[in-house]
Design an enzyme around this catalytic site. Structure first.
Site, short mmCIF file in Angstrom:
data_model
loop_
_atom_site.label_atom_id
_atom_site.label_comp_id
_atom_site.label_asym_id
_atom_site.label_seq_id
_atom_site.Cartn_x
_atom_site.Cartn_y
_atom_site.Cartn_z
N TYR A 1 -10.36 -31.01 17.87
CA TYR A 1 -8.79 -31.49 18.32
C TYR A 1 -9.08 -33.04 19.09
O TYR A 1 -9.95 -33.10 19.90
CB TYR A 1 -8.44 -30.69 19.42
CG TYR A 1 -7.00 -31.05 19.70
CD1 TYR A 1 -5.87 -30.66 18.86
CD2 TYR A 1 -6.84 -31.69 21.04
CE1 TYR A 1 -4.61 -31.04 19.50
CE2 TYR A 1 -5.65 -32.03 21.27
CZ TYR A 1 -4.66 -31.65 20.61
OH TYR A 1 -3.16 -32.23 20.77
N THR B 1 14.20 -44.90 -23.79
CA THR B 1 12.73 -45.30 -23.31
C THR B 1 13.32 -46.79 -23.05
O THR B 1 13.85 -47.57 -23.46
CB THR B 1 11.84 -45.53 -24.40
OG1 THR B 1 12.45 -46.36 -25.43
CG2 THR B 1 11.44 -44.15 -24.96
N HIS B 2 12.58 -47.53 -21.85
CA HIS B 2 12.92 -48.70 -21.42
C HIS B 2 14.45 -48.87 -21.10
O HIS B 2 15.00 -49.98 -21.01
CB HIS B 2 12.68 -49.85 -22.18
CG HIS B 2 11.24 -49.84 -22.97
ND1 HIS B 2 10.08 -50.49 -22.32
CD2 HIS B 2 10.74 -49.03 -23.86
CE1 HIS B 2 9.00 -49.91 -22.99
NE2 HIS B 2 9.46 -49.17 -24.14
N LYS C 1 3.77 -33.70 14.26
CA LYS C 1 4.98 -33.11 14.29
C LYS C 1 5.99 -33.69 13.54
O LYS C 1 6.86 -33.20 13.02
CB LYS C 1 5.22 -32.15 15.53
CG LYS C 1 4.17 -31.07 15.47
CD LYS C 1 4.12 -30.36 17.11
CE LYS C 1 2.77 -29.95 17.36
NZ LYS C 1 1.66 -30.97 17.71
N ASN D 1 -5.35 -25.31 21.84
CA ASN D 1 -5.66 -26.00 20.40
C ASN D 1 -5.71 -25.06 19.32
O ASN D 1 -5.04 -25.45 18.03
CB ASN D 1 -7.26 -26.38 20.62
CG ASN D 1 -7.52 -27.49 21.54
OD1 ASN D 1 -6.51 -28.10 21.79
ND2 ASN D 1 -8.50 -27.82 21.65
N GLU E 1 22.88 -41.74 -4.04
CA GLU E 1 22.00 -43.28 -3.81
C GLU E 1 21.27 -42.74 -2.27
O GLU E 1 20.11 -43.15 -2.24
CB GLU E 1 23.17 -44.23 -3.11
CG GLU E 1 23.88 -44.56 -4.45
CD GLU E 1 24.85 -45.61 -3.89
OE1 GLU E 1 24.71 -46.83 -3.83
OE2 GLU E 1 26.08 -45.03 -3.65
N ASN F 1 32.36 -43.61 -5.28
CA ASN F 1 31.04 -44.06 -5.07
C ASN F 1 29.96 -42.80 -5.14
O ASN F 1 30.38 -41.75 -4.24
CB ASN F 1 30.75 -44.74 -3.95
CG ASN F 1 31.43 -46.08 -4.12
OD1 ASN F 1 31.50 -46.57 -5.13
ND2 ASN F 1 31.89 -46.68 -3.03
N SER G 1 36.07 -46.14 -1.42
CA SER G 1 35.86 -47.61 -0.59
C SER G 1 37.16 -47.72 0.37
O SER G 1 38.20 -47.73 0.08
CB SER G 1 35.78 -48.44 -1.72
OG SER G 1 36.03 -49.93 -1.13
N SER H 1 5.24 -33.76 24.67
CA SER H 1 5.79 -33.56 23.22
C SER H 1 6.98 -32.62 23.26
O SER H 1 7.50 -32.23 22.14
CB SER H 1 4.52 -32.86 22.36
OG SER H 1 3.99 -31.97 23.01
N GLN I 1 -0.94 -34.73 17.95
CA GLN I 1 0.26 -34.15 18.40
C GLN I 1 1.26 -35.24 17.74
O GLN I 1 2.34 -34.98 17.45
CB GLN I 1 0.30 -34.54 20.05
CG GLN I 1 1.44 -34.39 20.72
CD GLN I 1 1.64 -34.25 21.93
OE1 GLN I 1 1.14 -33.24 22.60
NE2 GLN I 1 2.04 -35.26 22.74
N LYS J 1 37.75 -47.05 -6.22
CA LYS J 1 36.55 -46.69 -6.29
C LYS J 1 36.00 -45.42 -5.83
O LYS J 1 36.80 -44.66 -4.97
CB LYS J 1 35.36 -47.62 -5.07
CG LYS J 1 35.70 -49.09 -5.48
CD LYS J 1 34.36 -49.39 -6.44
CE LYS J 1 33.10 -49.59 -5.72
NZ LYS J 1 32.12 -49.99 -6.55
N1 ARG Z 1 1.05 -30.67 22.70
C1 ARG Z 1 -0.11 -30.58 22.08
C2 ARG Z 1 -0.08 -30.87 20.62
O1 ARG Z 1 1.00 -31.07 19.96
C3 ARG Z 1 -0.73 -29.16 22.11
C4 ARG Z 1 -2.34 -29.09 22.18
C5 ARG Z 1 -2.94 -29.73 23.42
N2 ARG Z 1 -4.36 -29.73 23.35
C6 ARG Z 1 -5.25 -30.28 24.24
N3 ARG Z 1 -6.17 -29.89 24.06
N4 ARG Z 1 -4.43 -31.40 24.77
O2 ARG Z 1 -1.20 -31.10 20.01
#
Ligand code: ARG
Length: 459
Positions: free
Chosen positions: A318, A156-157, A326, A111, A291, A286, A278, A24, A323, A284
């Protein structure tokens, strides 16, 4: 080669595909500052509670600062083999300070570490969203103040309904973005407990001080249940939920700007700075920013849906599924902040065409309700009957190709004998908006009161 973190148990290293799906670091390096802040708080606490020697704590503290500056200055070599930001930082710390680095992970797990890092990151985004929303509300308040009594059609509408004021319309968005602001603040208050010290899932036998790390990281309290602390991601879902709703508001406003800036409406002129041209049509201009803002809620809501799907059905505590939280949140946060900033720029820069608003306001029989209300008030007719008479007059005006104020008194009395010349007083749009003085109504006096209330709240 076997892994440097869990090599004790493993004889073989991971397959390249395993490394690719598992790592990650490509994205979670964005949490480097949060990770190091968490480790510093943890190390200081391990020192204060006597779990680590002061000399080790000091070495860890200085080493982490070095790592942080290497990352800040772009001198840090991130390694995919080291999986994630947590192991990258720790491995580098070990290179710099040696043996004490291995003591930092006492009474901690990745964790609780990742939950802490991610919470700190999301908390920063809630603060950033708050700043962006305040800037947008201020830009809207300025527009509202400038045109508190400019008359425009209310719809409205998307059909002409009744005249309203430009200020009133701007203030409608202030209410919406104001609720978004309070949603961000609510989310921040609810999420602000520290997972650190929950360790892997069950807590720890070391005599840690979770209050101390919570305080050091700006949390209100330690999270009360270690299982929940490491498996909770609803702080991220709540941010995505609030961001999605805010995105809906941005999108609706963007849609109005697209409509309003068209040649058919001409209600507003967007600045050159927030428009594009454009390549083929020289005339134009725009509304691309509007948008794109209109579209970007799709990404934000996509992230919301994706993380909801990731989390549903996960057993405590966990699982590596988490993971996947993110990238969704990073992208949604970036998208929201950019959309807010673009909207602030467009609103602050745009020119409002007061004459076009006024011309549109007095077309489309916009004061028909005022006429019906007059019949009720002056002739004591039931509203339903007044509605019918007015409808007949609108149809008559439509046949004659004029609007209600251009009908003659004879036209009026041909439909209801009791109508007098005074009726024409209520058919003007200015009169219409000025008369709507009920609380929250469109009368400039009400609009100005709301502007004053918001200015005080935002200050
Ligand atoms: N890179 C992991 C995550 O984003 C970190 C936690 C990893 N924990 C584990 N028990 N493998 O979740």
């Amino acid at each position: 080669a076997s892994n440097q973190m869990w090599g004790g148990r493993f004889a073989d290293g991971p397959d390249a595909i395993m490394e690719a799906i598992n790592a990650s670091i490509g994205f979670d390096k964005r949490m480097a500052a949060q990770d190091i802040a968490g480790s510093r708080a943890h190390a200081a606490m391990l020192g204060a509670t006597g779990i680590l020697e002061p000399s080790d704590v000091e070495a860890i503290r200085e080493g982490l600062l070095t790592v942080l500056s290497e990352i800040d200055e772009g001198r840090f070599a991130f390694s995919t083999a080291l999986e994630d930001i947590h192991m990258n930082v720790e491995a580098r710390l070990k290179e710099i300070i040696g043996e004490p680095a291995g003591r930092l992970h006492t009474a901690r797990s990745r964790n609780d570490q990742v939950a802490t890092d991610f919470k700190l990151w999301v908390r920063d985004q809630l603060d950033a969203a708050e700043g962006g929303l305040i800037a947008l509300i201020q830009a809207l308040l300025e527009q509202a103040e400038a045109g508190a009594d400019w008359v425009m059609p209310g719809f409205t509408h998307l059909q002409t309904a009744q005249p309203v004021t430009w200020g009133h319309h701007m203030m409608a968005y202030v209410e919406m973005f104001g609720r978004d602001l309070s949603r961000m603040r609510d989310a921040r208050a609810r999420m602000n407990t520290s997972p650190l010290g929950a360790a892997a899932l069950a807590g720890t036998s070391f005599p840690i001080d979770r209050q101390m790390t919570a305080e050091a990281l700006g949390f209100d309290a330690p999270a009360a249940n270690s299982l929940d602390a490491v498996s909770d991601r609803d702080f991220a879902l709540e941010f995505l939920g609030a961001a999605s709703i805010c995105g809906v508001h941005l999108s609706r406003f963007a849609e109005e700007l697209v409509i309003w800036s068209s040649a058919q409406f001409r209600f507003v002129t967007l600045s050159d700075r927030f428009s594009t041209g454009s390549s083929i049509m020289p005339q134009k201009k725009n509304p691309d920013a509007a948008e794109l803002i209109r579209a970007k809620v799709g990404r934000i809501f996509g992230a919301n849906a994706a993380l909801t799907m990731v989390m549903k059905g996960l057993p405590l505590t966990y699982s590596k599924d988490m993971q996947e939280d993110k990238e969704q949140v990073f992208d949604a946060a970036d998208t929201l902040m950019l959309s807010l900033a673009a909207m602030v720029g467009m609103v602050a820069d745009m020119t409002v065409n007061r004459d076009a608003l006024a011309a549109a306001a007095s077309s489309g029989f916009s004061t028909a309700t005022d006429l019906a209300d007059w019949l009720v008030r002056e002739l004591c007719l039931p509203f339903r009957e007044a509605h019918h008479i007015t409808g007949t007059l609108v149809a008559l005006a439509e046949r004659k190709g004029c609007d209600l104020p251009q009908l003659s008194l004879e036209d009026m009395t041909s439909v209801h004998a009791g109508i007098t010349a005074e009726v024409f007083d209520v058919l003007g749009v200015e009169n219409s908006v000025n008369s709507r003085t009920s609380y929250g109504g469109t009368a400039p006096v009400q609009v100005r009161a709301q502007i004053a209330r918001w200015k005080e709240m935002i200050a």
